[in-house]
Write an enzyme that holds these catalytic residues in place. Structure first.
Site, mmCIF file in Angstrom:
data_model
loop_
_atom_site.group_PDB
_atom_site.id
_atom_site.type_symbol
_atom_site.label_atom_id
_atom_site.label_comp_id
_atom_site.label_asym_id
_atom_site.label_seq_id
_atom_site.Cartn_x
_atom_site.Cartn_y
_atom_site.Cartn_z
ATOM 1 N N GLU A 403 0.625 -1.271 0.028
ATOM 2 C CA GLU A 403 0.050 -0.060 0.014
ATOM 3 C C GLU A 403 0.944 1.310 -0.007
ATOM 4 O O GLU A 403 0.718 2.194 0.601
ATOM 5 C CB GLU A 403 -0.930 0.067 1.092
HETATM 6 C C1 LIG Z 1 3.054 -10.129 0.192
HETATM 7 C C2 LIG Z 1 2.811 -9.069 -0.911
HETATM 8 C C3 LIG Z 1 1.660 -8.683 -1.297
HETATM 9 C C4 LIG Z 1 1.492 -7.813 -2.371
HETATM 10 N N1 LIG Z 1 0.291 -7.717 -3.081
HETATM 11 C C5 LIG Z 1 0.391 -7.066 -4.148
HETATM 12 C C6 LIG Z 1 -0.733 -6.779 -5.093
HETATM 13 O O1 LIG Z 1 -1.681 -7.502 -4.804
HETATM 14 N N2 LIG Z 1 -0.881 -6.126 -6.313
HETATM 15 C C7 LIG Z 1 0.200 -5.190 -6.600
HETATM 16 O O2 LIG Z 1 0.145 -4.769 -7.673
HETATM 17 N N3 LIG Z 1 1.422 -5.335 -5.853
HETATM 18 C C8 LIG Z 1 1.609 -6.130 -4.682
HETATM 19 N N4 LIG Z 1 2.530 -6.178 -3.781
HETATM 20 C C9 LIG Z 1 3.643 -5.198 -4.264
HETATM 21 C C10 LIG Z 1 4.146 -4.041 -3.325
HETATM 22 O O3 LIG Z 1 3.050 -3.192 -3.497
HETATM 23 C C11 LIG Z 1 5.271 -3.623 -3.559
HETATM 24 O O4 LIG Z 1 6.408 -4.827 -3.092
HETATM 25 C C12 LIG Z 1 5.771 -2.396 -3.100
HETATM 26 O O5 LIG Z 1 4.967 -1.450 -3.596
HETATM 27 C C13 LIG Z 1 7.382 -1.927 -3.207
HETATM 28 O O6 LIG Z 1 7.737 -2.022 -4.511
HETATM 29 P P1 LIG Z 1 9.067 -2.871 -4.822
HETATM 30 O O7 LIG Z 1 8.864 -4.169 -3.978
HETATM 31 O O8 LIG Z 1 9.143 -3.027 -6.153
HETATM 32 O O9 LIG Z 1 10.064 -2.188 -3.891
HETATM 33 P P2 LIG Z 1 11.095 -0.877 -4.535
HETATM 34 O O10 LIG Z 1 9.881 0.118 -5.187
HETATM 35 O O11 LIG Z 1 12.051 -1.302 -5.410
HETATM 36 O O12 LIG Z 1 11.576 -0.201 -3.257
HETATM 37 C C14 LIG Z 1 12.640 -0.835 -2.591
HETATM 38 C C15 LIG Z 1 13.047 0.250 -1.451
HETATM 39 O O13 LIG Z 1 13.179 1.589 -2.044
HETATM 40 C C16 LIG Z 1 12.443 2.592 -1.338
HETATM 41 N N5 LIG Z 1 12.159 3.640 -2.350
HETATM 42 C C17 LIG Z 1 11.637 3.257 -3.457
HETATM 43 N N6 LIG Z 1 11.597 4.474 -4.253
HETATM 44 C C18 LIG Z 1 11.957 5.441 -3.461
HETATM 45 C C19 LIG Z 1 11.806 6.669 -3.400
HETATM 46 N N7 LIG Z 1 11.299 7.608 -4.546
HETATM 47 N N8 LIG Z 1 12.182 7.533 -2.331
HETATM 48 C C20 LIG Z 1 12.472 6.993 -1.201
HETATM 49 N N9 LIG Z 1 12.707 5.466 -1.223
HETATM 50 C C21 LIG Z 1 12.169 4.612 -2.215
HETATM 51 C C22 LIG Z 1 11.312 1.827 -0.953
HETATM 52 O O14 LIG Z 1 10.906 2.581 0.126
HETATM 53 C C23 LIG Z 1 12.032 0.313 -0.549
HETATM 54 O O15 LIG Z 1 12.385 0.602 1.108
HETATM 55 C C24 LIG Z 1 2.625 -6.968 -2.895
HETATM 56 C C25 LIG Z 1 4.006 -7.051 -2.171
HETATM 57 C C26 LIG Z 1 3.921 -8.198 -1.104
HETATM 58 C C27 LIG Z 1 5.508 -8.506 -0.645
#
Ligand SMILES: Cc1cc2nc3c(=O)[nH]c(=O)nc-3n(C[C@H](O)[C@H](O)[C@H](O)COP(=O)(O)OP(=O)(O)OC[C@H]3O[C@@H](n4cnc5c(N)ncnc54)[C@H](O)[C@@H]3O)c2cc1C
Length: 576
Positions: A403
């Protein structure tokens, strides 16, 4: 559930920073109606009788059984709460839906499945679907015949959701879009029937589509996760999936509106689930602390265990106050618009974007704190799978990631407030200085002026690049979160006191301890901002306000926490 992302639309938000509320303006859980409580009770009984005794089947990935549970939930109306009546729903308030979510949170894995279905799996169609799409899909989502999911994240794009690579190309006959790409981390991915998929038309126009599994969506295997063992999370493969042009959701090129708006209310509703999980962990820890004996007495009698129980409880008290306040505000705004007028509905929701992010961060971090301390109360047994502390600890971790990660949500809070700064105008504090909580109201007023001053200083120092000063902005966001928490806690405390409730002194202790500690945190954060500004050769205008906040007299938090802990121990659970 979901989701990340930097957001782009302009909306208002964070009005609480420039206005003061009276308790009458603030909804609290104590005011839930009989009808809302009855729905909650139905959900609680369903969880107690159908889900919790069978959780092993969820952990064994028996997704057919999860579908059966969803059907049973539908028979109890639990899938149709937020669907408009015209499409087989009940059209209930956000408060009602969130209160049901609170009951369902006793099983975080099942809450993941049902929450994804009813929120991010269904609400895109509710808010953005045209008549034909609503008529086709909403009754089937309401009955559990179809399970919904939301597919935004990709292997290379999470927080930066608009960088999605999945493409949508119109077929030569103009009847279908052919979708190609991969999605990641999709909750309900293993068995959902209807996906809201985001893809780029012509490589640039970010667009939402309603995609049925039968159109050719393939799921990857279930991810092996830290927690939520009983919730399906998979990749999705879209290999030339033909999606009828009628299934474009909303407008081509405006998928970001679908993606971002669905999150706001989801974030607050997640808030009630987070606090519910925290309360449950506290209740389990309290029971254990009363039973477990060391050095000849119950460990609940030790000061350091009391300190934990008190802190867990007071954070739950404040977090609860925050989420129900935000839900009440959202419901009031929604009541004022025609539910059929989609742009008006979205605008009503959008104006609480700051509050939604504030709640998401506070409640997920409260949950993280509480499950950690609850496990500590269990000692070595906390580390054992035989006791009810380790699973909630694992399950809780995701709530700071999906979220919108807490980093992204902190940036949303500060950057939106920066945008709205020029339009804001300060109001006098509500309290005349004579009430029992006047010291806390004075702190609140100073803290609001401090937050506005820091934002103005950052804007003056860095101009358009202020949004890139992330560490500085995160300090301001933390202050803003504490402000919203104190104000919500004060309003709830006053309401409880006005009813002459037995727990009124405990509520007052809780909010005073919270405010005492928040004053120190806010002063510390503000000093970091002021020093960063000085480092950049800029003065901060806030030195006096920092001194005022730092000088908050506070209370004897040791004695107050002992009293709160005694109330928890007497009740055998979170007393509110
Ligand atoms: C159990 C689970 C269920 C999920 N369910 C869904 C779903 O139903 N549908 C769906 O679409 N997605 C889903 N997700 C995905 C989830 O929303 C993403 O994992 C999340 O948005 C983070 O994206 P990422 O994993 O690519 O991390 P990244 O975006 O790569 O982030 C990695 C780190 O970098 C930080 N970061 C990234 N950008 C910035 C910035 N601009 N400034 C500062 N820090 C930053 C982040 O805060 C984080 O600490 C799910 C994930 C999990 C683990």
């Amino acid at each position: 559930m979901v989701i990340g992302m930097a957001e782009t639309q302009t909306v208002t938000g964070g009005r609480f920073l420039t206005t003061s509320v009276t308790p009458a303006d603030v909804f609290t859980r104590e005011e839930l109606t009989e009808e809302q409580r009855m729905f909650g009770q139905t959900a609680a009984e369903f969880m107690r009788n159908e889900v919790l005794p069978n959780e092993g089947r969820l952990f064994a990935h028996d997704w057919a059984f999860v579908r059966t549970l969803l059907r049973k939930a539908a028979d109890l109306d639990l899938l149709r709460l937020e669907i408009p009546e015209a499409y087989g729903g009940l059209g209930l308030s956000k408060i009602s839906a969130a209160y049901v979510g609170e009951q369902i949170a006793v099983s975080p894995s099942f809450a993941g499945s049902i929450g994804s279905h009813t929120s991010i799996g269904t609400l895109p169609t509710v808010y953005f679907g045209n008549e034909a799409q609503k008529a086709k899909y909403l009754p089937r989502l309401a009955s559990g015949e179809m399970v919904g999911a939301y597919a935004l994240t990709e292997p290379q794009s999470g927080s930066d959701a608009l960088a999605a690579k999945t493409s949508a190309v119109l077929s030569p006959d103009g009847r279908h879009y052919l979708l190609n790409g991969q999605k990641m981390w999709i909750t309900n991915g293993g068995f959902a029937d209807l996906f809201t998929v985001f893809a780029k038309v012509d490589g640039e126009k970010f667009t939402a589509f309603l995609v049925e599994r039968s159109m050719g969506v393939k799921s990857g295997p279930d991810e092996k996760k830290l927690g939520l063992d009983g919730s399906s999370t998979t990749a999705l493969m879209l290999d030339g999936v033909p999606v009828p042009v009628e299934n474009v959701l909303g407008t081509i090129g405006e998928g970001h509106k679908v993606a971002f708006n669905i999150l706001n209310i989801g974030r607050v509703k997640l808030g009630t689930r987070n606090i519910s999980g925290a309360r449950l962990a506290l209740n389990n820890a309290t029971k254990y602390a009363k039973e477990r004996r060391q050095f000849g007495r119950a460990i609940a009698e030790f000061g350091l265990i009391k300190q934990k129980l008190a802190e867990m409880s007071l954070r739950c008290f404040v977090g609860d106050a925050m989420v129900y306040r935000a839900l009440g505000d959202a419901d009031r705004a929604l009541d004022a618009v025609d539910p059929g007028d989609a742009p008006a509905v979205l605008k009503a929701i959008e104006q609480f974007a700051v509050e939604c992010s504030v709640n998401k961060v506070f409640t997920s971090e409260t949950l993280a704190y509480v499950v950690d301390e609850a496990l500590q109360v269990f000692g070595g047994n906390g580390y054992s799978r035989e006791f009810p502390a380790e699973r909630p600890y694992r399950d809780a971790r995701i709530t700071r990631i999906y979220e919108g990660t807490n980093e992204i949500n902190r940036m949303i809070v500060a950057t939106r407030l920066l945008k709205n700064l020029e339009r804001s105008e300060a109001r006098a504090p509500r309290d005349d200085g004579s009430g029992p909580l006047s010291s806390e109201y004075a702190l609140l007023d100073a803290a609001k002026r401090l937050a506005r001053g820091l934002l103005a200083d950052a804007a003056a120092a860095f101009g358009a690049t202020a949004k890139d000063e992330q560490e500085l902005l995160a300090h301001v966001s933390n202050i803003v979160i504490d402000i919203y928490a104190i104000e919500s806690g004060l309003a709830r405390t006053e309401k409880i006191a006005a009813r002459g409730a037995e727990l009124a002194p405990v509520a007052a202790d809780a909010v005073r301890v919270f405010a005492s500690d928040a004053a120190d945190r806010m002063a510390h954060g503000a000093k970091q901002v002021a020093r960063a500004l000085a480092g950049a050769g800029r003065n901060s205008s806030t030195a006096d306000l920092i001194s005022t906040v730092a000088g908050h007299p506070g209370v004897d938090t040791v004695a107050a926490r002992r009293r709160i802990a005694d109330a928890v121990i007497r009740a055998g659970r979170h007393p509110f």
